[in-house]
Design a protein around this motif. Structure first.
Motif, PDB file in Angstrom:
ATOM      1  N   ASN A 268       0.831  -1.196   0.000  1.00 31.60           N
ATOM      2  CA  ASN A 268       0.000   0.000   0.000  1.00 31.60           C
ATOM      3  C   ASN A 268       0.872   1.255   0.000  1.00 31.60           C
ATOM      4  OD1 ASN A 268      -1.817   2.182   1.195  1.00 31.60           O
ATOM      5  ND2 ASN A 268      -3.253   0.476   0.976  1.00 31.60           N
ATOM      6  N   THR A 269       0.411   2.293  -0.659  1.00 35.50           N
ATOM      7  CA  THR A 269       1.201   3.527  -0.752  1.00 35.50           C
ATOM      8  C   THR A 269       0.521   4.712  -0.067  1.00 35.50           C
ATOM      9  OG1 THR A 269       0.223   3.991  -2.927  1.00 35.50           O
ATOM     10  CG2 THR A 269       2.339   2.826  -2.890  1.00 35.50           C
ATOM     11  N   SER A 270      -0.353   4.440   0.888  1.00 30.77           N
ATOM     12  CA  SER A 270      -1.027   5.523   1.615  1.00 30.77           C
ATOM     13  C   SER A 270      -0.079   6.080   2.676  1.00 30.77           C
ATOM     14  CB  SER A 270      -2.305   4.996   2.291  1.00 30.77           C
ATOM     15  OG  SER A 270      -3.191   4.467   1.322  1.00 30.77           O
TER      16      SER A 270
ATOM     17  N   GLN B 278       4.857   0.028   5.862  1.00 32.38           N
ATOM     18  CA  GLN B 278       4.178   0.008   4.567  1.00 32.38           C
ATOM     19  C   GLN B 278       3.694  -1.401   4.216  1.00 32.38           C
ATOM     20  OE1 GLN B 278       6.606   1.185   1.234  1.00 32.38           O
ATOM     21  NE2 GLN B 278       4.922   1.041  -0.234  1.00 32.38           N
TER      22      GLN B 278
ATOM     23  N   ASN C 135      -1.837  -3.497   4.214  1.00 40.37           N
ATOM     24  CA  ASN C 135      -2.862  -4.358   3.610  1.00 40.37           C
ATOM     25  C   ASN C 135      -3.336  -5.436   4.576  1.00 40.37           C
ATOM     26  OD1 ASN C 135      -2.903  -2.960   1.184  1.00 40.37           O
ATOM     27  ND2 ASN C 135      -1.326  -4.249   0.243  1.00 40.37           N
TER      28      ASN C 135
ATOM     29  N   LYS D 128      -5.844  -3.827   6.964  1.00 39.70           N
ATOM     30  CA  LYS D 128      -7.132  -3.555   6.310  1.00 39.70           C
ATOM     31  C   LYS D 128      -8.032  -4.790   6.334  1.00 39.70           C
ATOM     32  CE  LYS D 128      -6.353   0.464   3.435  1.00 39.70           C
ATOM     33  NZ  LYS D 128      -6.526   1.066   2.106  1.00 39.70           N
TER      34      LYS D 128
END
Length: 531
Positions: free
Chosen positions: A375-377, A444, A448, A451
Motif C-alpha cells: 500500500n502507498t497511503s 508500509q 494491507n 485492512k
C-alpha cells in the motif's frame, strides 16, 4: 502449496549433502529461547526484508517451522507469492522436533559459537584471564590488546588501551601494529568466539609472537569489576607495503594448510550462469567503508570476522557455493580457512576479485519482497505532527523493541507485526491509524494486512521514524505503551535493564556446554586439520 514433513524426514535433509534452507519464522527472542541448530532466524514480521539476502535462489528447498501456531502457514503463503517453488513445513513445529528426541539450542548464531568452542578445545588455543591481563597491564609488561570486534562495538566500550582490528583484519594489519616479536598479543571480543578465532588466526598464520585469547572477553573483564573505556577511536584501517607483503606470505601458509581453493573471474562467470541450479553467495569480506568505496556487482558486505561469527545471518542455505572477495586475497583466505573448518565445502576465494572490473559504489540495495504490491497511503512527519496535535490519530510502531525503548514518536504504541491482530485489541484506535517503523518499510508492508482486520483509514509514516527524527521532532523514551512483549529481538546482556550481570554469567556459561550438545546433536560438520 506447501507440503508437510515430520521430524525424522527433516533430520535426514539436514544430514544430506544437498542444499537446504531451514527457516525459523518466530520472533528472534522466541528463536533464542530454543531452536534447531542449523535454522536461520527469519521472523515472519521481517520476512520480506530478509528472504532475498538469505535465500536468493527461488527453487531452493525450504523448510519452515514455528511453535505450531500458524506462523509457518502464513510464511509459506508469503513465500509462494514471492515465487519460491519448494516449500515445506515441519508438521507440529519445534515441539514435534523435540518430541522426536532431537535437541534444541538456546541463543543466536549458535553454530558459529559452538565452532569457536570446538576450535579452542581441539587446537588448545592459549588464553589469559582478565585478572592476569590486569596484572600485566599494571606491571607495564610488553603487551598489546587487539579487539577483534567491528569498530561500532569497540567504540561502545572496550578494554583500556585496546586497539580495534576486526577478526579477518588481524593478519593483514598485525605487522605494522606489533613490530617486535617479543610483544605478547592479547585478542579480545565481547565474549568468547571472536577472541578464540582471532587468536588462533594469528597462530595459524605463523606469527612469531606469543598470542592469547582473553578468556570471556569484555564480559569477563567487566565481571571482575575492572573499568572499561568508552568512545575510543583507536583503530587500524591501513597497512604499509612491507606489512602487506608479510601478510600475503602468511596467508599463503594458511591457504596451503587448509586447502583453500581459488577461482578466476571467468570461473565465477560460469557459477553465475548456474545460480538457478546452485545457490551462490558473493561475500566481500573487507571492512564496510572499503565495500562502499567500490565493490563487485552482486556482492554483499560481510566483514570476514562477522561472517565467521554469524554465518547464519548471511547464508541460510546449507551446502551452497560461497565466493569470498577482497583486494589482495589476505582477508578472504583467512575467512575461507574458518568456513572450511566449519564444514562449508564449496568455499573459494576470487583471485584478483576487484581488478579490471566495473565496481559499484555505495551500500548494496537489497530486494524487498512484495514491496511493489504494498500500500502507498502515506503521511508526512509534518502532517503526523499536526494530527497528533488534533488528537485524532493512533500511532503503532512496528520497529524493533530496543529501538522503541531508546526512542519513539510520543504516544506511539509498540507492537509486533506477526501478532498485530491480537495487539490491536489492547490499543485505543482513533479516527486515523498511522504505522511507523525504523525506515517505514515494515509499516508500509503491514497496511494491507491491517485492512483485512476491518480498519479503513490507515497510513504509514513516509520514511518512518527516521523521517520524524530528521524533521527535528522530539522522541519519547522507555516502554510506555507496550501492546506486546519484547521478544522480537534477543537482548545482549548489556542491553538488559535488569539482571544484566546474571545474564552475562549465564551467557558465558551456556557457551562452555555448547560443544557437548553439538556432539550429542550429531548434525555438525566441523573439521580438524593436522597442525
Amino acid at each position: 502449496m506447501a507440503k508437510y514433513l515430520n521430524a525424522k524426514r527433516l533430520k535426514e535433509l539436514i544430514l544430506d549433502d544437498s542444499e537446504l534452507a531451514l527457516l525459523d519464522v518466530r520472533e528472534e527472542g522466541v528463536f533464542a529461547e530454543g531452536h534447531i541448530l542449523w535454522a536461520a532466524s527469519v521472523p515472519l514480521s521481517r520476512l520480506e526484508l530478509l528472504i532475498d539476502i538469505l535465500v536468493p535462489r527461488l527453487s531452493t528447498p525450504i523448510v519452515i517451522y514455528d511453535n505450531n501456531d500458524g506462523l509457518s502457514e502464513r510464511a509459506a503463503a508469503y513465500l509462494s507469492n514471492f515465487s519460491y517453488l519448494n516449500i515445506a513445513i515441519l508438521n507440529g513445529g519445534i515441539q514435534e522436533w523435540e518430541a522426536a528426541g532431537n535437541l534444541i539450542f538456546e541463543g543466536i548464531n549458535v553454530p558459529s559459537k559452538a565452532f569457536g568452542e570446538f576450535i579452542e578445545k581441539n587446537y588448545k588455543t592459549p588464553k589469559i584471564s582478565a585478572r592476569d591481563l590486569k596484572k600485566k597491564i599494571d606491571s607495564q609488561e610488553d603487551i598489546i590488546i587487539l579487539d577483534s570486534r567491528p569498530f561500532s562495538e569497540f567504540n561502545n566500550s572496550n578494554i583500556p588501551g585496546g586497539i580495534d582490528i576486526p577478526g579477518a583484519e588481524l593478519v593483514y594489519r598485525i605487522y605494522d601494529v606489533v613490530p617486535s616479536s617479543k610483544t605478547l598479543i592479547v585478542v579480545n571480543c565481547a565474549g568468547r568466539t571472536r577472541s578464540i578465532i582471532g587468536a588462533q588466526s594469528l597462530i595459524n598464520a605463523g606469527i612469531a609472537n606469543d598470542v592469547v585469547a582473553l578468556n570471556n572477553g569484555v564480559m569477563g573483564w567487566e565481571l571482575e569489576g575492572f573499568p572499561l573505556e568508552y568512545d575510543s577511536k583507536r583503530r587500524v584501517i591501513e597497512s604499509s607495503s612491507v606489512a602487506i607483503s608479510r601478510a600475503l606470505s602468511a596467508s599463503e601458509v594458511v591457504a596451503r594448510k587448509f586447502g583453500i581453493k581459488t577461482i578466476s573471474q571467468a570461473e565465477l562467470g560460469v557459477w553465475e550462469n548456474e545460480k538457478n541450479e546452485r545457490t551462490l553467495y558473493l561475500f566481500d569480506v573487507r571492512n564496510p567503508e572499503e565495500y562502499e568505496a567500490g565493490h563487485l556487482a552482486g556482492s554483499v558486505s560481510a566483514p570476514g570476522g562477522q561472517l565467521v561469527q554469524a554465518i547464519d545471518v548471511y547464508a541460510a542455505t546449507q551446502n551452497s557455493r560461497i565466493v569470498l572477495i577482497d583486494d589482495n586475497g589476505i582477508r578472504a583466505t583467512l575467512t575461507a580457512s574458518w568456513l572450511v573448518q566449519m564444514g562449508w565445502k564449496d568455499v573459494v576465494v576470487l583471485r584478483d576479485g576487484l581488478v579490471n572490473v566495473d565496481l559499484k559504489m555505495g551500500p548494496k540495495t537489497h530486494k524487498i519482497a512484495g514491496i511493489n504490491d504494498a500500500n502507498t497511503s502515506t503521511i508526512s512527519a509534518k502532517e503526523l505532527k499536526q494530527a497528533i496535535k488534533d488528537e485524532n490519530v493512533t500511532i503503532i510502531d512496528l520497529g524493533n523493541s530496543l529501538n522503541y525503548r531508546e526512542g519513539h514518536i510520543p504516544n506511539a504504541w509498540f507492537a509486533i507485526r506477526s501478532r498485530l491482530k491480537k495487539s490491536l485489541q489492547k490499543i485505543p484506535i482513533k479516527d486515523h491509524l498511522v504505522l511507523t517503523s525504523e525506515d517505514g518499510i515494515i509499516a508500509q508492508l503491514s497496511i494491507n494486512e491491517i485492512k483485512e482486520y476491518g480498519f479503513n483509514k490507515i497510513s504509514y509514516l513516509s520514511g518512518g521514524t527516521a523521517a520524524w527524527i530528521a524533521s527535528g521532532f522530539a522522541l519519547a523514551c522507555g516502554e510506555e505503551n507496550m501492546a506486546d512483549k519484547m521478544d522480537d529481538i534477543w537482548l545482549r546482556p548489556h542491553q538488559r535493564l535488569t539482571k544484566n550481570t546474571e545474564a552475562a554469567i549465564d551467557y558465558l556459561a551456556s557457551k562452555i556446554v555448547l560443544l557437548t550438545k553439538i556432539t550429542q546433536d550429531g548434525t555438525s560438520r566441523f573439521q580438524l586439520f593436522k597442525k
